[in-house]
Write a protein that holds these residues in place. Sequence first.
Motif, PDB file in Angstrom:
ATOM      1  N   ARG A  73       0.842  -1.174   0.000  1.00 44.61           N
ATOM      2  CA  ARG A  73       0.000   0.000   0.000  1.00 44.61           C
ATOM      3  C   ARG A  73       0.888   1.238   0.000  1.00 44.61           C
ATOM      4  O   ARG A  73       1.871   1.313   0.717  1.00 44.61           O
ATOM      5  N   ARG A  74       0.511   2.203  -0.774  1.00 49.38           N
ATOM      6  CA  ARG A  74       1.282   3.437  -0.869  1.00 49.38           C
ATOM      7  C   ARG A  74       1.025   4.305   0.360  1.00 49.38           C
ATOM      8  O   ARG A  74      -0.112   4.656   0.659  1.00 49.38           O
ATOM      9  N   SER A  75       2.110   4.635   1.060  1.00 52.20           N
ATOM     10  CA  SER A  75       1.988   5.444   2.271  1.00 52.20           C
ATOM     11  C   SER A  75       3.345   6.084   2.550  1.00 52.20           C
ATOM     12  O   SER A  75       4.352   5.684   1.972  1.00 52.20           O
ATOM     13  N   PRO A  76       3.379   7.060   3.459  1.00 54.15           N
ATOM     14  CA  PRO A  76       4.677   7.620   3.847  1.00 54.15           C
ATOM     15  C   PRO A  76       5.624   6.539   4.391  1.00 54.15           C
ATOM     16  O   PRO A  76       6.810   6.532   4.101  1.00 54.15           O
ATOM     17  N   TRP A  77       5.063   5.591   5.185  1.00 52.02           N
ATOM     18  CA  TRP A  77       5.896   4.520   5.717  1.00 52.02           C
ATOM     19  C   TRP A  77       6.490   3.680   4.592  1.00 52.02           C
ATOM     20  O   TRP A  77       7.685   3.379   4.591  1.00 52.02           O
ATOM     21  N   SER A  78       5.656   3.280   3.620  1.00 49.72           N
ATOM     22  CA  SER A  78       6.165   2.426   2.542  1.00 49.72           C
ATOM     23  C   SER A  78       7.198   3.159   1.699  1.00 49.72           C
ATOM     24  O   SER A  78       8.176   2.555   1.247  1.00 49.72           O
ATOM     25  N   SER A  79       7.027   4.453   1.498  1.00 46.70           N
ATOM     26  CA  SER A  79       8.032   5.231   0.761  1.00 46.70           C
ATOM     27  C   SER A  79       9.361   5.249   1.501  1.00 46.70           C
ATOM     28  O   SER A  79      10.422   5.071   0.897  1.00 46.70           O
ATOM     29  N   LYS A  80       9.307   5.447   2.823  1.00 47.48           N
ATOM     30  CA  LYS A  80      10.537   5.449   3.625  1.00 47.48           C
ATOM     31  C   LYS A  80      11.195   4.067   3.617  1.00 47.48           C
ATOM     32  O   LYS A  80      12.413   3.952   3.515  1.00 47.48           O
ATOM     33  N   PHE A  81      10.370   3.028   3.722  1.00 47.15           N
ATOM     34  CA  PHE A  81      10.916   1.675   3.725  1.00 47.15           C
ATOM     35  C   PHE A  81      11.557   1.348   2.383  1.00 47.15           C
ATOM     36  O   PHE A  81      12.655   0.783   2.332  1.00 47.15           O
ATOM     37  N   LEU A  82      10.908   1.714   1.314  1.00 50.82           N
ATOM     38  CA  LEU A  82      11.455   1.464  -0.021  1.00 50.82           C
ATOM     39  C   LEU A  82      12.792   2.175  -0.190  1.00 50.82           C
ATOM     40  O   LEU A  82      13.757   1.595  -0.699  1.00 50.82           O
ATOM     41  N   GLN A  83      12.867   3.420   0.266  1.00 49.78           N
ATOM     42  CA  GLN A  83      14.127   4.163   0.178  1.00 49.78           C
ATOM     43  C   GLN A  83      15.202   3.511   1.036  1.00 49.78           C
ATOM     44  O   GLN A  83      16.356   3.371   0.617  1.00 49.78           O
ATOM     45  N   ARG A  84      14.833   3.072   2.241  1.00 48.55           N
ATOM     46  CA  ARG A  84      15.784   2.394   3.140  1.00 48.55           C
ATOM     47  C   ARG A  84      16.299   1.111   2.505  1.00 48.55           C
ATOM     48  O   ARG A  84      17.482   0.793   2.539  1.00 48.55           O
TER      49      ARG A  84
END
Length: 122
Positions: A1-12
């Motif tokens: 699911r697209r979310s601020p958390w998933s964006s941060k995790f993907l970048q990490r």
Amino acid sequence: RRSPWSSKFLQRWWDDPRMQQGLTDQEVLELLYQEDVMTCRSKGSLQLLPPMTLNSDSLSIVAAAPRTQPVVHLGGHGDTVRAQFFREALALQRQDGLHRDSLKLQDIYVESLRQAIKNPEG
């Protein structure tokens, strides 16, 4: 699911130094999950599918009928193969429907590969 958390995790995940050391994205993802980075495992933010869920036979992308292999994943294939395969599979679905026991997807896959070999420029 697209979310601020998933964006941060993907970048990490993408910035993980082990990627630059030669590990694959899937290997690094598994390590991040085991290490519970960003509490991805303990809070249930990340769910992993069991092995062989997507492709039941790693030697053949379309190893079985849709009943037993409902997801086709053509990662690693060029755009030409993927586009032709999915265009023809969609046309088949629109015309006759795709029976759950049909092996027609295997034929489409092999023909897509054959065409890519005959005409590598697309």
